[in-house]
Motif scaffolding. Structure first.
Motif, short mmCIF file in Angstrom:
data_model
loop_
_atom_site.label_atom_id
_atom_site.label_comp_id
_atom_site.label_asym_id
_atom_site.label_seq_id
_atom_site.Cartn_x
_atom_site.Cartn_y
_atom_site.Cartn_z
N ILE A 203 -6.20 15.71 -9.05
CA ILE A 203 -7.16 16.05 -10.12
C ILE A 203 -6.78 17.39 -10.75
O ILE A 203 -6.75 17.53 -11.98
CB ILE A 203 -8.60 16.08 -9.57
CG1 ILE A 203 -9.07 14.64 -9.31
CG2 ILE A 203 -9.56 16.76 -10.55
CD1 ILE A 203 -10.45 14.51 -8.69
N SER B 204 -7.93 10.18 -26.29
CA SER B 204 -8.73 9.02 -25.87
C SER B 204 -8.60 8.87 -24.35
O SER B 204 -7.64 9.37 -23.75
CB SER B 204 -8.22 7.77 -26.56
OG SER B 204 -6.92 7.47 -26.10
N PRO B 205 -9.56 8.16 -23.71
CA PRO B 205 -9.44 7.95 -22.26
C PRO B 205 -8.13 7.27 -21.87
O PRO B 205 -7.54 7.60 -20.84
CB PRO B 205 -10.63 7.04 -21.94
CG PRO B 205 -11.61 7.27 -23.02
CD PRO B 205 -10.81 7.59 -24.24
N GLY B 206 -7.65 6.36 -22.72
CA GLY B 206 -6.38 5.68 -22.41
C GLY B 206 -5.22 6.65 -22.36
O GLY B 206 -4.41 6.62 -21.43
N LYS B 207 -5.16 7.55 -23.33
CA LYS B 207 -4.09 8.55 -23.37
C LYS B 207 -4.22 9.48 -22.16
O LYS B 207 -3.22 9.86 -21.53
CB LYS B 207 -4.18 9.34 -24.69
CG LYS B 207 -3.23 10.50 -24.82
CD LYS B 207 -1.80 10.04 -24.99
CE LYS B 207 -0.86 11.23 -24.96
NZ LYS B 207 0.54 10.83 -24.85
N ILE C 139 -5.51 8.76 -19.26
CA ILE C 139 -5.09 8.04 -18.06
C ILE C 139 -3.56 8.00 -17.95
O ILE C 139 -3.00 8.27 -16.89
CB ILE C 139 -5.68 6.61 -18.06
CG1 ILE C 139 -7.18 6.68 -17.73
CG2 ILE C 139 -4.96 5.70 -17.09
CD1 ILE C 139 -7.91 5.36 -17.88
N VAL D 79 -8.19 8.54 -12.24
CA VAL D 79 -9.51 9.19 -12.21
C VAL D 79 -9.47 10.52 -12.97
O VAL D 79 -10.29 10.77 -13.86
CB VAL D 79 -9.95 9.41 -10.73
CG1 VAL D 79 -11.15 10.32 -10.64
CG2 VAL D 79 -10.24 8.07 -10.07
N ALA E 260 -8.93 10.19 -16.83
CA ALA E 260 -10.14 9.76 -17.54
C ALA E 260 -11.16 10.90 -17.66
O ALA E 260 -11.75 11.10 -18.72
CB ALA E 260 -10.76 8.57 -16.81
N ILE E 261 -11.32 11.66 -16.57
CA ILE E 261 -12.27 12.79 -16.62
C ILE E 261 -11.76 13.84 -17.59
O ILE E 261 -12.51 14.38 -18.40
CB ILE E 261 -12.45 13.45 -15.23
CG1 ILE E 261 -12.92 12.44 -14.19
CG2 ILE E 261 -13.46 14.59 -15.30
CD1 ILE E 261 -12.91 12.99 -12.78
N ALA F 3 -12.34 13.18 -21.13
CA ALA F 3 -13.76 13.32 -21.51
C ALA F 3 -14.17 14.78 -21.62
O ALA F 3 -15.02 15.13 -22.44
CB ALA F 3 -14.62 12.62 -20.47
N ILE F 4 -13.58 15.63 -20.80
CA ILE F 4 -14.02 17.04 -20.76
C ILE F 4 -13.28 17.92 -21.75
O ILE F 4 -13.90 18.71 -22.46
CB ILE F 4 -13.87 17.59 -19.32
CG1 ILE F 4 -14.86 16.87 -18.39
CG2 ILE F 4 -14.12 19.09 -19.28
CD1 ILE F 4 -14.75 17.25 -16.94
N LYS G 74 -12.05 18.49 -24.90
CA LYS G 74 -12.06 18.03 -26.30
C LYS G 74 -11.82 19.22 -27.21
O LYS G 74 -12.66 20.11 -27.28
CB LYS G 74 -13.39 17.35 -26.62
CG LYS G 74 -13.56 16.04 -25.86
CD LYS G 74 -14.85 15.35 -26.17
CE LYS G 74 -14.87 13.99 -25.50
NZ LYS G 74 -16.13 13.30 -25.63
#
Lengths: 181, 161
Positions: A48, A67-70, A72, A159, A162-163, A166-167, A169
Motif C-alpha cells: 500500500i 481513474s480507478p482502472g489506471k 489499479i 487494493v 484503487a484507494i 480515489a484519494i 485527485k
C-alpha cells in the motif's frame, strides 16, 4: 512555409508513469529486503505504501485525477516491480549465504508450526529447514515462492491502486455547465 | 444494471477472497503446518491476534480476515448497489483514519488487543475499498475487450456521482 510547419506536434506532454512506478517499486523493494522491517509488514502495508507513493508522484507531477482502472494498473505494476526484485535479490543472497533475515524467518516458521500443529509439527519444520539448508534452495521452492509473491503483490497493488486513485485527485474540479435557458 | 460480464468480475473477485479465507481455515484445520508460511508475506500471523479453531490459530490475523471478508461482500454488494463515489471516498478516508486511531490507541495503551475494533474497522475498510476495485476492474475489462459504448457510459456516470 517550410515543411516543418506540417510536422505533427503533440501540444501536451504525455504523462509518463514509469518514473513514479520506479520510485514506488523502489520503496516496496527497500521495505521488503530490510531485515526485520519486512516482518512488520501487515495487512499489505508495504504494498500500500509503495503504490500510494507511485500514485502520489504521478498525479502530482502531471496534475491528474486518475481513474480507478489506471490506479489499479499503476499499483499492481509498482508492487510487482518492487516485490519481484526483492524476491530475486533475496534468492541470490540466500544462495550466497548472505541473507541475514533468513535465520530469523526460520525461527519464526518453527514458532508458527508450534502454534499451528504443536511440538511434532515444529520438529518436522525444524528437520525440513535443516534438510533445506544442506540441499540449498531448489527450483520448486523458487517457483512456489515467486508465485506467492506475485499473487500477494498483485492483491496489494489492486487494493492500494484503487484507494490511491480515489484519494489522490489533483486535477481541478470540472465546473458543471450552466443549465440551458 | 451492470452488464453480465461486469457482474461476473464482481462475483469472481468475491470468490477469490472467500477462497483465501477458506484456505486459511483449511491450513489451521487440516493443512500441513508448513503451509502456514503462505500468508507470511502479508500478515504477521501473531497467534494472540488470530481466531482459533480447536486451539489452533488461523493463518491470518483477525483484521486480515475481516478485510478479505469485506472485500468479498463488497464486490458482490456493489454490483447491485451504487451509493456514489464521493460518499464512499469519504467513508474510506474515515475508515483509514479510524484504523490509525485503533493502532495508536493500542500503542498508547487505552486498550489492548481488542478483536471487535479490528474486526469492524477491517470489514469497513475491505467493503469501502471493494467499491473502487470493482469500478477499476470493470473499467479495465471494458477497455481491454473494447466493450460497447453503452457499458462505458454507464461506468462513467457511475464514477462521476
Amino acid at each position: 512555409m517550410t515543411d516543418q510547419n506540417y510536422l505533427p506536434t503533440d501540444p501536451v506532454e504525455k504523462p509518463d508513469d514509469f518514473q513514479a512506478m520506479l520510485i514506488g517499486g523502489g520503496l516496496v523493494f527497500i521495505l521488503s529486503i530490510i531485515p526485520l522491517v519486512n516482518f512488520l509488514g501487515c495487512c499489505l502495508v508495504i504494498q500500500i505504501l509503495g503504490s500510494f507513493l507511485a500514485i502520489h508522484i504521478y498525479t502530482n507531477k502531471y496534475n491528474l485525477t486518475i481513474s480507478p482502472g489506471k490506479g489499479i494498473v499503476l499499483g499492481i505494476l509498482t508492487c510487482l516491480l518492487g516485490g519481484t526484485a526483492a524476491f530475486v535479490l533475496t534468492m541470490i543472497l540466500q544462495k550466497l549465504g548472505l541473507d541475514f533475515s533468513q535465520q530469523f524467518m526460520q525461527e519464526q516458521m518453527i514458532k508458527m508450526a508450534e502454534n499451528f500443529g504443536g511440538p511434532e509439527a515444529a520438529q518436522q519444520v525444524r528437520e525440513e529447514i535443516e534438510r533445506q539448508n544442506i540441499e540449498g534452495v531448489g527450483i520448486v521452492q523458487v517457483v512456489i515462492g515467486l508465485v506467492i509473491s506475485v499473487i500477494f503483490n498483485s492483491i496489494g497493488g489492486l487494493v492500494a491502486g484503487a484507494i490511491g486513485a480515489a484519494i489522490f485527485k489533483r486535477a481541478p474540479e470540472a465546473v458543471p455547465p450552466a443549465p440551458a435557458e | 444494471m451492470e452488464s453480465n460480464s461486469g457482474r461476473w468480475i464482481g462475483f469472481a473477485i468475491s470468490g477469490c477472497f472467500l477462497g483465501l479465507i477458506a484456505f486459511s481455515v483449511y491450513i489451521a484445520v487440516v493443512g500441513p503446518a508448513s503451509l502456514g508460511g503462505f500468508f507470511s508475506s502479508v500478515c504477521h500471523q501473531w497467534a494472540d491476534r488470530c481466531y482459533h479453531i480447536h486451539d489452533v490459530p488461523l493463518a491470518i490475523c483477525v483484521r486480515c480476515i475481516w478485510i478479505y471478508f469485506g472485500l468479498a461482500i463488497g464486490h458482490t454488494l456493489f454490483i447491485f448497489w451504487k451509493p456514489g463515489t464521493k460518499r464512499i471516498t469519504r467513508v474510506l478516508i474515515g475508515v483509514i483514519g479510524l484504523m490509525f486511531l485503533d493502532v495508536a490507541f493500542e500503542l498508547i495503551g487505552i486498550y489492548s488487543n481488542w478483536f471487535w475494533s479490528r474486526s469492524i474497522i477491517g470489514f469497513l475498510f475491505g467493503l469501502s475499498v471493494s467499491y473502487f476495485t470493482l469500478l477499476g476492474l470493470q473499467e479495465l475489462y471494458f477497455k481491454f475487450t473494447n466493450s460497447n459504448t453503452d457499458d462505458r457510459s454507464k461506468l462513467s456516470t457511475y464514477r462521476s456521482r
